[in-house]
Design a protein around this motif. Structure first.
Motif, short mmCIF file in Angstrom:
data_model
loop_
_atom_site.label_atom_id
_atom_site.label_comp_id
_atom_site.label_asym_id
_atom_site.label_seq_id
_atom_site.Cartn_x
_atom_site.Cartn_y
_atom_site.Cartn_z
N SER A 15 4.01 -30.95 57.55
CA SER A 15 5.28 -31.30 58.20
C SER A 15 6.38 -31.65 57.21
CB SER A 15 5.07 -32.48 59.16
OG SER A 15 4.66 -33.64 58.45
N SER A 16 6.07 -31.71 55.92
CA SER A 16 7.10 -32.05 54.94
C SER A 16 6.65 -31.65 53.54
CB SER A 16 7.39 -33.56 54.97
OG SER A 16 6.25 -34.30 54.56
N VAL A 20 5.28 -27.83 53.56
CA VAL A 20 6.28 -26.96 54.18
C VAL A 20 6.57 -25.76 53.28
CG1 VAL A 20 8.69 -26.78 54.91
CG2 VAL A 20 7.36 -28.80 55.52
N GLU A 21 6.71 -26.01 51.98
CA GLU A 21 7.03 -24.92 51.05
C GLU A 21 5.89 -23.91 50.96
OE1 GLU A 21 9.91 -24.26 49.80
OE2 GLU A 21 10.74 -26.05 50.72
N ALA A 27 4.13 -17.52 54.77
CA ALA A 27 4.69 -16.77 55.90
C ALA A 27 5.48 -15.56 55.41
CB ALA A 27 5.59 -17.67 56.74
N ALA A 28 6.18 -15.73 54.32
CA ALA A 28 6.95 -14.62 53.74
C ALA A 28 6.04 -13.48 53.30
CB ALA A 28 7.78 -15.11 52.56
N GLU A 29 4.78 -13.81 53.04
CA GLU A 29 3.79 -12.80 52.65
C GLU A 29 3.06 -12.21 53.86
OE1 GLU A 29 3.07 -11.62 49.62
OE2 GLU A 29 4.57 -12.86 48.60
N GLY A 30 3.45 -12.65 55.05
CA GLY A 30 2.87 -12.07 56.26
C GLY A 30 1.64 -12.77 56.78
N ALA A 31 1.35 -13.97 56.28
CA ALA A 31 0.16 -14.69 56.73
C ALA A 31 0.37 -15.29 58.12
CB ALA A 31 -0.19 -15.80 55.74
N ARG A 32 -0.72 -15.47 58.84
CA ARG A 32 -0.72 -16.21 60.09
C ARG A 32 -1.03 -17.66 59.74
NH1 ARG A 32 -4.73 -14.40 64.81
NH2 ARG A 32 -6.19 -14.53 63.08
N GLU A 215 9.14 -26.08 45.55
CA GLU A 215 9.14 -24.61 45.66
C GLU A 215 8.33 -23.98 44.53
OE1 GLU A 215 12.99 -26.29 47.28
OE2 GLU A 215 11.81 -26.54 45.44
N LYS A 216 8.45 -24.52 43.32
CA LYS A 216 7.73 -23.97 42.17
C LYS A 216 6.23 -24.18 42.32
CE LYS A 216 7.20 -24.30 37.15
NZ LYS A 216 7.68 -24.94 35.89
N VAL A 217 5.82 -25.37 42.74
CA VAL A 217 4.40 -25.65 42.92
C VAL A 217 3.84 -24.75 44.02
CG1 VAL A 217 2.68 -27.41 43.44
CG2 VAL A 217 4.75 -28.04 42.17
N ALA A 218 4.58 -24.62 45.12
CA ALA A 218 4.14 -23.77 46.23
C ALA A 218 3.97 -22.33 45.78
CB ALA A 218 5.14 -23.85 47.38
N ARG A 219 4.89 -21.85 44.93
CA ARG A 219 4.80 -20.48 44.44
C ARG A 219 3.50 -20.25 43.67
NH1 ARG A 219 9.65 -20.28 43.17
NH2 ARG A 219 9.54 -20.91 40.98
#
Length: 263
Positions: A15-16, A20-21, A27-32, A215-219
């Motif tokens: 939720s945060s 979230v990132e 999601a941008a990669e098409g995952a469910r 964002e960097k860690v999520a990447r």
């Protein structure tokens, strides 16, 4: 075509912050996505935002990760709905910075319930299914604090040491069944984490310029999904410091004492 397209990914603490990132980039990669968190209102906002932006399947479930019964109920429901989970990201966690003699028992217990016991409970819900399929990926968000403890974070560091110990053992066990296990060890990340961990704001004031962007860690996390990556350690200089500490603990503790107390 993305390697994550059509894959089902469960993310706790979604939720945060980092959760979230990770959700957005997956999601941008098409995952469910299956998003789990305690704050249902925030979770619903995240779900609807991702659905609108990426036009992918997103489901959300409110669950208190400190409560084993709630975890069991939610995962049973999820598995009935999606039939299989490809990737589990154990991201839920929190910390409270205080010296050991000032640590409140209720906060100590809560940190272990969420950071350690909740993570183990979520993992145990997916292990049988991943073993039966002979595939899957479990990603545990630990911390550089699990490699090098510092003053004013004794309890938090203890929980992350526990997460790393559990993850390392789990990795060897699950390798026999083709299931991958990754530990993520970030340094401080610029998220809401410090609203609770550091109400005074002193830690953020002292080290804010070195904090990682979520964002960097999520990447890095999303990039490792489905791979045999053993660990992700960020930032590099802090990871190097943890390695030096392992080799020369007395020297690091002596020379770094003043800096460590800045939080």
């Amino acid at each position: 075509m993305s390697r994550l397209r059509g894959k089902t990914i469960v993310i706790t603490g979604a939720s945060s912050g980092l959760g979230v990132e990770i959700a957005k980039q997956a999601a941008a990669e098409g995952a469910r996505l299956i998003l789990l968190a305690r704050r249902s209102d925030r979770l619903e906002e995240v779900k609807e935002s991702i659905r609108r932006t990426f036009s992918t399947e997103v489901y959300s479930y409110s669950v208190d990760i400190s409560q084993k019964e709630e975890i069991e109920n939610v995962f049973m429901h999820v598995l009935q709905h999606v039939s299989e989970i490809d990737i589990l990201v154990n991201n839920a966690g929190f910390g409270v910075f205080s010296e050991a003699h000032e640590a409140k028992w209720e906060e100590t217990e809560a940190m272990f319930r969420v950071n350690v016991l909740g993570l183990i409970a979520c993992t145990q819900m997916v292990i049988p299914h991943m073993k039966a399929r002979g595939s899957g990926h479990i990603i545990n968000i630990a911390s550089q604090a699990g490699k090098m403890a510092t003053p004013k974070s004794s309890v938090y560091a203890a929980t992350k040491h526990a997460v790393l110990g559990y993850t390392n053992s789990l990795r060897m066990e699950m390798a026999r069944d083709g299931v991958r296990v990754t530990a993520v060890n970030p340094g401080p990340i610029a998220t809401e984490f410090f609203t609770l961990a550091d109400p005074s704001g002193s830690y953020v004031a002292n080290v804010g310029r070195w904090m990682l962007k979520p964002e960097k860690v999520a990447r890095k996390v999303v990039g490792a999904m489905g791979t045999a990556k053993r660990e992700i350690n960020l930032p590099r200089w802090m990871s190097t410091g943890s390695l030096i500490y392992t080799l020369f603990p007395r020297t690091v503790e002596r020379l770094g004492r003043k800096a460590f107390f800045k939080k």
